[in-house]
Design a protein around this motif. Structure first.
Motif, mmCIF file in Angstrom:
data_model
loop_
_atom_site.group_PDB
_atom_site.id
_atom_site.type_symbol
_atom_site.label_atom_id
_atom_site.label_comp_id
_atom_site.label_asym_id
_atom_site.label_seq_id
_atom_site.Cartn_x
_atom_site.Cartn_y
_atom_site.Cartn_z
ATOM 1 N N LEU A 112 0.819 -1.224 0.000
ATOM 2 C CA LEU A 112 0.000 0.000 0.000
ATOM 3 C C LEU A 112 0.853 1.275 0.000
ATOM 4 N N ILE A 149 1.946 3.496 2.312
ATOM 5 C CA ILE A 149 1.295 4.641 2.974
ATOM 6 C C ILE A 149 2.308 5.768 3.204
ATOM 7 N N GLU A 192 -0.921 10.982 4.609
ATOM 8 C CA GLU A 192 -2.173 10.339 4.193
ATOM 9 C C GLU A 192 -3.115 9.993 5.347
ATOM 10 N N VAL A 217 -5.917 7.329 6.620
ATOM 11 C CA VAL A 217 -6.187 5.897 6.426
ATOM 12 C C VAL A 217 -7.414 5.466 7.227
ATOM 13 N N VAL A 232 -6.120 5.854 1.828
ATOM 14 C CA VAL A 232 -5.876 4.411 1.899
ATOM 15 C C VAL A 232 -6.931 3.781 2.803
ATOM 16 N N THR A 253 -7.605 -0.028 4.720
ATOM 17 C CA THR A 253 -7.123 -1.382 5.021
ATOM 18 C C THR A 253 -8.265 -2.159 5.661
ATOM 19 N N ARG A 313 -5.738 3.908 -2.542
ATOM 20 C CA ARG A 313 -5.502 2.462 -2.588
ATOM 21 C C ARG A 313 -6.266 1.778 -1.458
#
Length: 217
Positions: free
Chosen positions: A74, A76, A80, A82, A147, A149, A170
């Motif tokens: 990813l 990171i 960013e 998340v 991002v 997860t 992503r």
């Protein structure tokens, strides 16, 4: 060095580095975050074993190798935002917080969420906020995210979560096909997500992330 600290070094040297995880911030985060703090008390002795650790029915702390490889793929960045879906007791959020600017740690189990908030606070992780809500709905308040997860297996990802990913962002998840799983990274462009398989991994499918089963006569 404490016993857990030496186990942490062993985990990184035997589970993370040999899995082609070379980014220094990830190695540093894995060496710094006390995994034993973020698992149930009766699992502390097993915290550094190379396998998923059960938190609750269908819920695990991903094994270190899987989490590290997912974060490596990813990539990171320090600026960013998340969204960590299914943060459990907060281990993944604590690791990601060392890589990102801010982490929104989503947990629907209220007891886990309360413990995660307390543990993250006790560990001085001040750039992660725990949010209680349905995992399948993501957390729209702070969206869009750079991002996302997902801390568990999926067969499909709810549209609500995909909609919260920024264009150019992503998403990383472990897609399960019966007992076999593949970690994939999704890249969002023009509102569409393109998936790339990155490595094999397995985790229980999170509640609400299974494909609807058709009736078979």
């Amino acid at each position: 060095m404490s016993e857990f600290a030496s186990r942490r070094v062993m985990m990184v040297d035997t589970q993370v580095r040999p899995s082609d995880v070379t980014k220094f911030p990830i190695i540093d985060a894995m060496l710094s975050v006390p995994r034993e703090t973020f698992v149930p008390d009766d699992k502390r002795e097993a915290a550094y074993v190379g396998e998923n650790l059960t938190l609750a029915p269908g819920r695990v702390v991903l094994e270190a190798r899987t989490l590290a490889k997912l974060l490596d793929a990813l990539d990171i960045q320090p600026t960013e935002l998340v969204l960590d879906v299914g943060c459990g007791l907060g281990y993944s959020a604590a690791v990601i917080a060392r890589l990102a600017e801010t982490v929104v740690a989503l947990e629907e189990d209220e007891a886990l969420a309360a413990d995660a908030q307390r543990l993250l606070s006790e560990e001085g992780v001040d750039n992660a906020v725990t949010v209680t809500g349905k995992l399948t709905e993501g957390s729209a308040t702070c969206a869009p995210y750079d991002v996302i997860t997902i801390e568990g297996g999926v067969e499909e990802i709810p549209a609500a979560i995909l909609a919260q990913l920024k264009d150019g962002g992503r998403i990383g998840a472990i897609f399960m096909d019966s007992a076999v799983g593949t970690a994939r990274i999704g890249y969002k462009a023009g509102g569409q997500i393109t998936w790339r398989s990155v490595f094999n991994a397995a985790a229980p499918v999170l509640p609400g992330f299974a494909k609807p089963r058709g009736f078979v006569l």
